[in-house]
Design a protein around this motif. Structure first.
Motif, short mmCIF file in Angstrom:
data_model
loop_
_atom_site.label_atom_id
_atom_site.label_comp_id
_atom_site.label_asym_id
_atom_site.label_seq_id
_atom_site.Cartn_x
_atom_site.Cartn_y
_atom_site.Cartn_z
N SER A 41 0.83 -1.21 0.00
CA SER A 41 0.00 0.00 0.00
C SER A 41 0.87 1.26 0.00
O SER A 41 2.04 1.23 0.40
N ASP A 42 0.26 2.36 -0.43
CA ASP A 42 1.00 3.62 -0.56
C ASP A 42 1.37 4.23 0.79
O ASP A 42 2.43 4.82 0.94
N TRP A 43 0.49 4.12 1.77
CA TRP A 43 0.80 4.77 3.05
C TRP A 43 1.97 4.09 3.75
O TRP A 43 2.70 4.73 4.51
N LEU A 44 2.19 2.82 3.48
CA LEU A 44 3.33 2.12 4.07
C LEU A 44 4.65 2.62 3.49
O LEU A 44 5.67 2.63 4.18
N VAL A 45 4.63 3.08 2.25
CA VAL A 45 5.82 3.69 1.65
C VAL A 45 6.18 4.96 2.40
O VAL A 45 7.35 5.22 2.71
N GLY A 46 5.17 5.75 2.75
CA GLY A 46 5.40 6.97 3.51
C GLY A 46 5.96 6.69 4.89
O GLY A 46 6.86 7.40 5.37
N VAL A 47 5.43 5.68 5.54
CA VAL A 47 5.93 5.32 6.87
C VAL A 47 7.39 4.87 6.77
O VAL A 47 8.23 5.27 7.58
N GLY A 48 7.71 4.07 5.79
CA GLY A 48 9.09 3.62 5.59
C GLY A 48 10.03 4.78 5.30
O GLY A 48 11.15 4.82 5.80
N ALA A 49 9.56 5.74 4.51
CA ALA A 49 10.38 6.91 4.20
C ALA A 49 10.63 7.74 5.46
O ALA A 49 11.74 8.26 5.66
N MET A 50 9.61 7.87 6.30
CA MET A 50 9.78 8.62 7.55
C MET A 50 10.78 7.94 8.47
O MET A 50 11.63 8.59 9.08
N VAL A 51 10.70 6.62 8.58
CA VAL A 51 11.63 5.88 9.44
C VAL A 51 13.05 5.98 8.88
O VAL A 51 14.01 6.16 9.63
N ALA A 52 13.19 5.88 7.57
CA ALA A 52 14.51 6.01 6.95
C ALA A 52 15.09 7.41 7.16
O ALA A 52 16.29 7.56 7.40
N THR A 53 14.25 8.43 7.10
CA THR A 53 14.70 9.79 7.35
C THR A 53 15.15 9.96 8.79
O THR A 53 16.17 10.61 9.07
N LEU A 54 14.43 9.37 9.72
CA LEU A 54 14.83 9.40 11.11
C LEU A 54 16.19 8.73 11.29
O LEU A 54 17.07 9.23 12.01
N GLY A 55 16.41 7.61 10.61
CA GLY A 55 17.70 6.94 10.66
C GLY A 55 18.82 7.80 10.09
O GLY A 55 19.94 7.81 10.62
N ALA A 56 18.53 8.55 9.03
CA ALA A 56 19.54 9.43 8.44
C ALA A 56 19.92 10.55 9.40
O ALA A 56 21.10 10.93 9.47
#
Length: 87
Positions: A46-61
């Motif tokens: 689903s599309d909203w899961l892509v957004g959640v993953g991007a947010m978590v990856a940004t937090l990691g960065a």
């Protein structure tokens, strides 16, 4: 051969910053990797899961950036402990 530090207190601070920075970088890379994996799996589901993953990856960065700053502080502190010029 390693030069003996002229200021042992700064040498201890160097080790502390270096160890903390290295650990924080590793944790940040793990968080960013999990976020990337969530985003990749989210592309299939689903599309909203892509957004959640991007947010978590940004937090990691952001966490990786903090770790890199601590490693740079360790570098400067090491030069100060050995009383080497910066320029």
């Amino acid at each position: 051969m390693a030069q003996e530090p002229e200021d042992p207190q700064l040498e201890r601070s160097t080790r502390s910053f270096r160890d903390s920075g290295g650990g924080i970088v590793l944790v940040g890379l793990a968080i960013a990797g999990v976020g990337g994996l969530i985003a990749l799996l989210g592309a299939l589901v689903s599309d909203w899961l892509v957004g959640v993953g991007a947010m978590v990856a940004t937090l990691g960065a952001v966490v990786v950036a903090v770790g890199i700053v601590l490693l740079l502080i360790a570098l400067v502190t090491n030069r100060m402990a050995h009383h080497r010029p910066f320029a």
